[in-house]
Motif scaffolding. Structure first.
Motif, short mmCIF file in Angstrom:
data_model
loop_
_atom_site.label_atom_id
_atom_site.label_comp_id
_atom_site.label_asym_id
_atom_site.label_seq_id
_atom_site.Cartn_x
_atom_site.Cartn_y
_atom_site.Cartn_z
N ARG A 1 -36.95 67.29 155.26
CA ARG A 1 -35.70 67.31 156.05
C ARG A 1 -35.55 66.02 156.86
O ARG A 1 -34.46 65.44 156.92
CB ARG A 1 -35.67 68.53 156.97
N LYS A 2 -36.64 65.55 157.45
CA LYS A 2 -36.57 64.32 158.24
C LYS A 2 -36.21 63.14 157.34
O LYS A 2 -35.41 62.27 157.71
CB LYS A 2 -37.90 64.05 158.93
N HIS A 3 -36.79 63.10 156.14
CA HIS A 3 -36.51 62.01 155.21
C HIS A 3 -35.02 61.92 154.92
O HIS A 3 -34.43 60.83 154.99
CB HIS A 3 -37.29 62.23 153.91
N PHE A 4 -34.39 63.05 154.65
CA PHE A 4 -32.97 63.01 154.28
C PHE A 4 -32.07 62.88 155.50
O PHE A 4 -31.00 62.25 155.42
CB PHE A 4 -32.61 64.23 153.44
N ALA A 5 -32.48 63.42 156.62
CA ALA A 5 -31.72 63.19 157.85
C ALA A 5 -31.71 61.71 158.20
O ALA A 5 -30.68 61.16 158.62
CB ALA A 5 -32.31 64.01 159.00
N ILE B 1 -31.55 64.31 143.18
CA ILE B 1 -30.10 64.49 143.17
C ILE B 1 -29.50 64.04 144.50
O ILE B 1 -28.48 63.33 144.54
CB ILE B 1 -29.74 65.95 142.88
N ALA B 2 -30.14 64.43 145.59
CA ALA B 2 -29.65 64.03 146.91
C ALA B 2 -29.65 62.50 147.05
O ALA B 2 -28.69 61.90 147.54
CB ALA B 2 -30.50 64.66 148.00
N ILE C 1 -27.74 62.22 155.88
CA ILE C 1 -27.09 63.47 155.46
C ILE C 1 -27.63 64.62 156.29
O ILE C 1 -28.67 64.49 156.97
CB ILE C 1 -27.28 63.74 153.96
N THR C 2 -26.95 65.76 156.23
CA THR C 2 -27.38 66.93 156.98
C THR C 2 -28.55 67.60 156.28
O THR C 2 -28.53 67.80 155.06
CB THR C 2 -26.22 67.93 157.12
#
Length: 262
Positions: free
Chosen positions: A40-44, A15-16, A48-49
């Motif tokens: 978290r690192k992947h999406f940062a 979804i993200a 994104i936050t």
């Protein structure tokens, strides 16, 4: 609109990624929470936050999507209960088999309930091609439904349904994408037996499936009508179809779908 995604596993992460690829929400308005530092690192890194705190992610979001394994939903929701704004926020729970009645028991405060949606997308949401089932549940208003449906429509197609049909929708589209993958694998292996290299066979099968879908969508034909267009008397297509049916093709698909809905 600000979106919080609680849980960045296979579905929450998909979804993200869909939101990031799309244009409906700016990256600065997307937050994910997950205990995994790697996630978290992947999406940062994607802009994104990302936070380890579910509570921090949920604060200030217009829509809070809880996307965790069914057995974790109660724990996650009770942990969010005190920070959710029941007047301003909407809650979307993506977890197969979790009932709205249970969610209300976990979240109700002073006989009030946050506007709740049950939702089942599939992992193609990461590519903006999900078939998503959305159930407006307790406390929702038409404007809430319009807003949440538009969000998921930006990542594929969304069907409004009721809670009674959500299990069927899950097996038809969410589990169903795995069934489609299994056909691609089987047909690709058949292509190798026919003399193609594995990558070539897979590409042929995928493009053929894409063409079949596009044809049906463009014409509105029933699949059997399209089959008739390429099935000549005594021809190769009817021989192949009949062999598949002798092996139980249609009944196997239906039995698999029914088994997945139990």
């Amino acid at each position: 609109m600000k979106i919080a995604i609680i849980g960045a596993g296979a579905m929450g992460g998909a979804i993200a990624e869909g939101l990031i690829k799309g244009t409906y929400i700016d990256n600065e308005n997307i937050t994910v929470s997950d205990p995994s530092a790697e996630a978290r690192k992947h999406f940062a890194d994607l802009g994104i936050t990302a936070t380890p705190s579910n509570q921090l992610a949920a604060q200030g979001a217009d829509v809070v999507c809880v996307v965790v394994k069914p057995w974790l939903v109660e724990q996650v929701l009770t942990g969010l209960r005190d920070v959710l704004d029941y007047e301003q926020q909407k809650l979307v729970v993506v977890a197969a088999g979790v009932k709205s009645e249970s969610i209300c028991q976990w979240l109700a405060k002073d006989e009030r309930m946050i506007p709740l949606f049950l939702c089942i997308p599939n992992i193609a949401i990461a590519q903006l091609q999900s078939m998503t089932f959305l159930v407006p549940s307790v406390g929702t208003q038409p404007q809430h439904t319009e807003q949440v449906k538009a969000l998921f429509d930006s990542m594929g197609q969304t069907l409004l349904t009721d809670e009674q049909h959500l299990a069927a929708g899950t097996t038809l589209a969410s589990c169903g994408i795995a069934y489609a993958m299994r056909y691609i694998r089987a047909a690709s292996e058949g292509g190798v037996e026919l003399g193609f290299k594995a990558d070539e066979a897979k590409q042929v099968v995928m493009q053929t499936m894409r063409g079949a879908v596009e044809l049906l969508q463009a014409t509105g034909m029933h699949p059997e009508q399209a089959i008739d267009l390429v099935t000549t008397p005594g021809g190769l297509t009817i021989r192949g179809l009949n062999e598949m049916e002798h092996a139980g093709f249609t009944s196997s698909v239906i039995r698999g779908l029914k088994a997945g809905a139990k």
